[in-house]
Design a protein around this motif. Structure first.
Motif, PDB file in Angstrom:
ATOM      1  N   ASP A   1       0.675  -1.363  -0.012  1.00  0.00           N
ATOM      2  CA  ASP A   1      -0.103  -0.164   0.342  1.00  0.00           C
ATOM      3  C   ASP A   1       0.618   1.437   0.198  1.00  0.00           C
ATOM      4  O   ASP A   1       0.231   2.180  -0.859  1.00  0.00           O
ATOM      5  N   SER A   2       1.357   1.101   0.412  1.00  0.00           N
ATOM      6  CA  SER A   2       3.376   2.585   0.472  1.00  0.00           C
ATOM      7  C   SER A   2       3.522   2.837  -0.565  1.00  0.00           C
ATOM      8  O   SER A   2       3.651   3.870  -0.887  1.00  0.00           O
ATOM      9  N   LYS A   3       4.155   1.696  -1.217  1.00  0.00           N
ATOM     10  CA  LYS A   3       4.799   1.807  -2.550  1.00  0.00           C
ATOM     11  C   LYS A   3       3.805   2.655  -3.717  1.00  0.00           C
ATOM     12  O   LYS A   3       4.294   3.226  -4.352  1.00  0.00           O
ATOM     13  N   ARG A   4       1.976   1.697  -3.358  1.00  0.00           N
ATOM     14  CA  ARG A   4       1.571   2.211  -4.329  1.00  0.00           C
ATOM     15  C   ARG A   4       0.866   3.599  -4.183  1.00  0.00           C
ATOM     16  O   ARG A   4       0.961   4.845  -4.886  1.00  0.00           O
ATOM     17  N   SER A   5       1.129   3.968  -3.389  1.00  0.00           N
ATOM     18  CA  SER A   5       0.946   5.606  -2.530  1.00  0.00           C
ATOM     19  C   SER A   5       1.877   6.133  -3.675  1.00  0.00           C
ATOM     20  O   SER A   5       1.901   8.004  -3.653  1.00  0.00           O
ATOM     21  N   LYS A   6       2.972   5.578  -2.626  1.00  0.00           N
ATOM     22  CA  LYS A   6       4.150   6.575  -3.359  1.00  0.00           C
ATOM     23  C   LYS A   6       4.415   6.573  -5.023  1.00  0.00           C
ATOM     24  O   LYS A   6       4.605   7.848  -5.416  1.00  0.00           O
ATOM     25  N   GLU A   7       3.437   5.501  -5.720  1.00  0.00           N
ATOM     26  CA  GLU A   7       3.851   5.711  -7.490  1.00  0.00           C
ATOM     27  C   GLU A   7       2.062   6.937  -7.274  1.00  0.00           C
ATOM     28  O   GLU A   7       2.365   6.826  -8.566  1.00  0.00           O
ATOM     29  N   ASP A   8       1.909   6.630  -6.896  1.00  0.00           N
ATOM     30  CA  ASP A   8       0.018   7.796  -7.164  1.00  0.00           C
ATOM     31  C   ASP A   8       0.449   8.783  -7.100  1.00  0.00           C
ATOM     32  O   ASP A   8       0.780   9.611  -6.103  1.00  0.00           O
ATOM     33  N   ARG A   9       0.778   9.123  -8.355  1.00  0.00           N
ATOM     34  CA  ARG A   9       0.863  11.119  -8.986  1.00  0.00           C
ATOM     35  C   ARG A   9      -0.597  11.311  -9.308  1.00  0.00           C
ATOM     36  O   ARG A   9       0.099  13.049 -10.029  1.00  0.00           O
ATOM     37  N   THR A  10      -1.401  11.067  -9.012  1.00  0.00           N
ATOM     38  CA  THR A  10      -2.834  12.167  -9.463  1.00  0.00           C
ATOM     39  C   THR A  10      -3.176  12.758  -8.281  1.00  0.00           C
ATOM     40  O   THR A  10      -4.170  13.511  -8.487  1.00  0.00           O
ATOM     41  N   THR A  11      -2.416  13.129  -7.612  1.00  0.00           N
ATOM     42  CA  THR A  11      -2.796  13.626  -6.240  1.00  0.00           C
ATOM     43  C   THR A  11      -1.831  14.823  -6.203  1.00  0.00           C
ATOM     44  O   THR A  11      -0.462  14.077  -5.703  1.00  0.00           O
ATOM     45  N   LEU A  12      -1.373  16.045  -5.540  1.00  0.00           N
ATOM     46  CA  LEU A  12      -0.410  16.259  -4.846  1.00  0.00           C
ATOM     47  C   LEU A  12       0.169  15.854  -3.548  1.00  0.00           C
ATOM     48  O   LEU A  12      -0.530  16.016  -2.854  1.00  0.00           O
ATOM     49  N   ARG A  13       1.051  16.000  -3.390  1.00  0.00           N
ATOM     50  CA  ARG A  13       2.056  16.020  -1.961  1.00  0.00           C
ATOM     51  C   ARG A  13       2.172  17.039  -1.772  1.00  0.00           C
ATOM     52  O   ARG A  13       2.203  18.431  -2.097  1.00  0.00           O
ATOM     53  N   PRO A  14       2.044  16.741  -0.192  1.00  0.00           N
ATOM     54  CA  PRO A  14       1.879  17.790   0.349  1.00  0.00           C
ATOM     55  C   PRO A  14       3.053  18.946   0.411  1.00  0.00           C
ATOM     56  O   PRO A  14       2.193  20.038   0.707  1.00  0.00           O
ATOM     57  N   GLU A  15       4.288  18.653   0.063  1.00  0.00           N
ATOM     58  CA  GLU A  15       5.163  19.580  -0.399  1.00  0.00           C
ATOM     59  C   GLU A  15       4.745  20.505  -1.724  1.00  0.00           C
ATOM     60  O   GLU A  15       5.716  21.683  -1.942  1.00  0.00           O
ATOM     61  N   GLU A  16       4.117  19.649  -2.718  1.00  0.00           N
ATOM     62  CA  GLU A  16       3.769  20.347  -3.565  1.00  0.00           C
ATOM     63  C   GLU A  16       2.410  21.084  -3.989  1.00  0.00           C
ATOM     64  O   GLU A  16       2.540  22.392  -4.610  1.00  0.00           O
ATOM     65  N   ILE A  17       1.191  21.387  -2.471  1.00  0.00           N
ATOM     66  CA  ILE A  17       0.354  22.100  -2.245  1.00  0.00           C
ATOM     67  C   ILE A  17       0.736  23.450  -2.328  1.00  0.00           C
ATOM     68  O   ILE A  17      -0.434  24.465  -2.186  1.00  0.00           O
ATOM     69  N   PHE A  18       1.965  24.208  -1.912  1.00  0.00           N
ATOM     70  CA  PHE A  18       1.698  25.117  -1.769  1.00  0.00           C
ATOM     71  C   PHE A  18       2.562  26.063  -3.076  1.00  0.00           C
ATOM     72  O   PHE A  18       1.812  27.324  -2.946  1.00  0.00           O
ATOM     73  N   TRP A  19       2.896  25.132  -3.577  1.00  0.00           N
ATOM     74  CA  TRP A  19       3.563  25.767  -5.224  1.00  0.00           C
ATOM     75  C   TRP A  19       1.898  25.890  -5.773  1.00  0.00           C
ATOM     76  O   TRP A  19       1.402  26.805  -6.664  1.00  0.00           O
ATOM     77  N   ARG A  20       1.245  25.197  -6.041  1.00  0.00           N
ATOM     78  CA  ARG A  20      -0.013  24.920  -6.061  1.00  0.00           C
ATOM     79  C   ARG A  20      -1.056  26.827  -5.767  1.00  0.00           C
ATOM     80  O   ARG A  20      -1.781  26.405  -6.302  1.00  0.00           O
ATOM     81  N   ASP A  21      -1.285  26.040  -4.582  1.00  0.00           N
ATOM     82  CA  ASP A  21      -1.784  27.743  -3.768  1.00  0.00           C
ATOM     83  C   ASP A  21      -1.569  28.827  -4.562  1.00  0.00           C
ATOM     84  O   ASP A  21      -1.825  29.710  -4.242  1.00  0.00           O
ATOM     85  N   HIS A  22       0.141  29.156  -4.603  1.00  0.00           N
ATOM     86  CA  HIS A  22       0.932  30.420  -5.188  1.00  0.00           C
ATOM     87  C   HIS A  22       0.565  30.547  -6.560  1.00  0.00           C
ATOM     88  O   HIS A  22       1.767  31.668  -6.409  1.00  0.00           O
ATOM     89  N   GLN A  23       0.879  29.652  -7.488  1.00  0.00           N
ATOM     90  CA  GLN A  23       0.714  29.552  -8.999  1.00  0.00           C
ATOM     91  C   GLN A  23      -0.067  30.425  -8.902  1.00  0.00           C
ATOM     92  O   GLN A  23       0.505  31.623  -9.610  1.00  0.00           O
ATOM     93  N   PRO A  24      -1.062  31.536  -8.989  1.00  0.00           N
ATOM     94  CA  PRO A  24      -2.219  32.770  -9.336  1.00  0.00           C
ATOM     95  C   PRO A  24      -0.828  33.586  -9.554  1.00  0.00           C
ATOM     96  O   PRO A  24      -0.879  34.982  -9.471  1.00  0.00           O
ATOM     97  N   TRP A  25      -0.120  34.011  -7.928  1.00  0.00           N
ATOM     98  CA  TRP A  25       0.638  35.077  -7.428  1.00  0.00           C
ATOM     99  C   TRP A  25       1.586  35.577  -7.867  1.00  0.00           C
ATOM    100  O   TRP A  25       2.456  36.541  -8.235  1.00  0.00           O
ATOM    101  N   LEU A  26       2.525  33.839  -8.358  1.00  0.00           N
ATOM    102  CA  LEU A  26       3.642  33.557  -8.622  1.00  0.00           C
ATOM    103  C   LEU A  26       3.580  34.121 -10.635  1.00  0.00           C
ATOM    104  O   LEU A  26       4.147  34.915 -11.139  1.00  0.00           O
TER     105      LEU A  26
END
Length: 369
Positions: A8-33
Motif C-alpha cells: 500500500d505504501s509503494k502504491r501511495s508513493k507511485e500515485d501521482r494523480t494527487t499533489l503531495r503535501p510539499e507541492e500544495i504550497f506551489w499550487r496555492d501560490h501559482q496565480p500570485w507567481l
C-alpha cells in the motif's frame, strides 16, 4: 511493516494523480507567481487533473506526472522571455544570511566579474501573508556531472573553475561552509541548446522524445556554487575568523569529529573541495591521478596543514601546465564500467576526439565570459 502495508505504501508513493503535501504550497501560490512573471508547470496550476487519469496508460509517460525533487525548490518559466528558472523558498530564521550573501555576489562589480562562480539572483519575492519565508529566483542549473565528464581536459576545466570560484569567495572574505558536490552545478544551456524537461531528460513540455546535447568540449559550460544557507561573510579586519562547526552535506570533515570547538571555516572549504575530487574522481575514475598529491594535502586531518586556496591554485597551475595535449584529450574512464561499455565508449571517444581536433576545439574547454 506487513507485506500488505508495504505494498500500500509503494502504491501511495507511485500515485501521482494527487499533489503531495510539499507541492500544495506551489499550487496555492501559482496565480500570485504568474502575476509576478513566473509560470509553473500544469501540475501546479489550480484545477489540475492528471492527464493520464482514466486511461489505460503508464503515468511516467506523461509530463505532468513529474514531481518535485525537493519541496522547497521548483522549476518555472519566466513569462517575459520563456527562460527556465528555479524558485527557492527560504526561511529567514533558518538561513538568515543566504539572501544577503547571494545578493552580494549578484550585484556589481561582482556580478560581471569573470572569476565569480556564485549563482546569480534574478529576483527576490516576498510571499504574501508570510513574513517567515521569501523566494529567490535563480537560473535553472543542472548537476555538475550529468552528463558525465568524458575527457581529462574536461575534468581539468572543472577543477580550474571550482578552484577559481572558491578563491574569489575567499578573497571577498566569504566562506561557503557547505561546498560539497551537490552544491556545485553547471549551466546546461550551452550543452542543451533546446533545453529539456526540468524533471527528466525528455524534450520540454511536449515530451516527444529525448533531449539532445553536446559534449563540454564542443560547448564549454560554466560551473556555479549554489546554496549559501550556511555561508558567512566576514569583516576583513576580523580575519581569520573562528566559528562553531556547522555540519553541511559532507559529514566527513575531520575537525568536526567529536568536537564543537570553534574553527576557521576557510580550511574546511578546502577540505570540502578536496574531498569532492577524491570521492567523485580519484575513487571513481581513472585518468586524473596527477591530482592525488594536491588532494591529499587538501584533505589532511589538521586544518592548519591544508594549503590555502591561493596555494591550491598555484600548485594546480603547475599540474595543468605539465599535461600534454594527448593526455588532456584522453578519456576519463569510470572504474565500474562493464567491459562491453568500456569498449564502446573508447571507440566513441576516439571518433568524438577526432572531430574536436578537426574543429580545433581546445582540449581544456573554457567558456567565454
Amino acid at each position: 511493516m506487513s507485506s500488505t502495508q508495504a505494498s500500500d505504501s509503494k502504491r501511495s508513493k507511485e500515485d501521482r494523480t494527487t499533489l503531495r503535501p510539499e507541492e500544495i504550497f506551489w499550487r496555492d501560490h501559482q496565480p500570485w507567481l504568474e502575476q509576478k512573471g513566473y509560470m509553473l508547470r500544469p501540475r501546479y496550476r489550480p484545477g489540475w487533473v492528471a492527464s493520464w487519469a482514466g486511461k489505460d496508460a503508464k503515468y511516467w509517460d506523461y509530463e505532468d506526472s513529474k514531481v518535485l525533487k525537493a519541496g522547497h525548490v521548483i522549476d518555472a518559466t519566466r513569462i517575459s522571455d520563456g527562460q527556465m528558472v528555479m524558485l527557492k523558498r527560504i526561511s529567514h530564521d533558518e538561513h538568515p544570511y543566504e539572501k544577503e550573501i547571494s545578493l552580494y555576489f549578484s550585484a556589481e562589480p561582482f556580478a560581471s566579474h569573470p572569476r565569480n562562480h556564485c549563482v546569480p539572483i534574478y529576483d527576490v519575492l516576498d510571499i504574501p501573508e508570510d513574513e517567515e519565508h521569501f523566494i529567490l529566483v535563480l537560473p535553472f542549473l543542472r548537476e555538475y556531472d550529468d552528463p558525465r565528464i568524458k575527457s581529462i581536459g574536461e575534468a581539468v576545466e572543472f577543477f580550474r573553475q571550482v578552484f577559481e570560484g572558491l578563491q574569489f569567495m575567499h578573497e571577498c572574505c566569504v566562506a561557503h561552509r557547505d561546498c560539497m558536490n551537490l552544491n556545485i552545478m553547471m549551466d546546461p544551456k550551452p550543452m542543451f541548446p533546446r533545453m529539456y524537461h526540468p524533471r527528466s531528460d525528455r524534450k520540454t513540455l511536449d515530451f516527444s522524445g529525448n533531449a539532445t546535447y553536446y559534449s563540454r568540449t564542443a560547448r564549454p559550460t560554466k560551473y556555479f556554487f549554489i546554496d549559501f544557507g550556511l555561508s558567512r561573510k566576514y569583516d576583513p579586519r576580523d580575519m581569520p575568523p573562528v566559528e562553531i562547526p556547522i555540519h553541511g552535506g559532507d559529514k566527513t570533515v575531520p575537525e568536526f569529529f567529536d568536537s564543537s570547538e570553534p574553527v576557521n571555516p576557510f580550511p574546511t572549504d578546502i577540505y570540502y573541495i578536496g574531498n569532492l575530487i577524491r570521492e567523485d574522481f580519484l575513487q571513481k575514475t581513472t585518468g586524473v591521478e596527477f591530482m592525488t598529491p594536491l588532494v591529499e594535502d587538501m584533505v589532511q586531518d589538521d586544518p592548519s596543514a591544508r594549503p590555502t586556496i591561493d596555494e591550491v591554485i598555484q600548485r594546480f597551475e603547475q599540474i595543468r601546465k605539465s599535461l600534454n595535449w594527448w593526455k588532456l584529450r584522453s578519456r576519463l574512464v569510470e572504474n565500474d564500467e562493464a567491459r562491453g561499455d568500456r569498449v564502446a565508449r573508447t571507440v566513441h571517444h576516439f571518433f568524438r576526439t577526432l572531430a574536436h581536433v578537426v574543429y580545433f576545439r581546445n582540449p581544456i574547454p573554457t567558456p567565454r565570459c
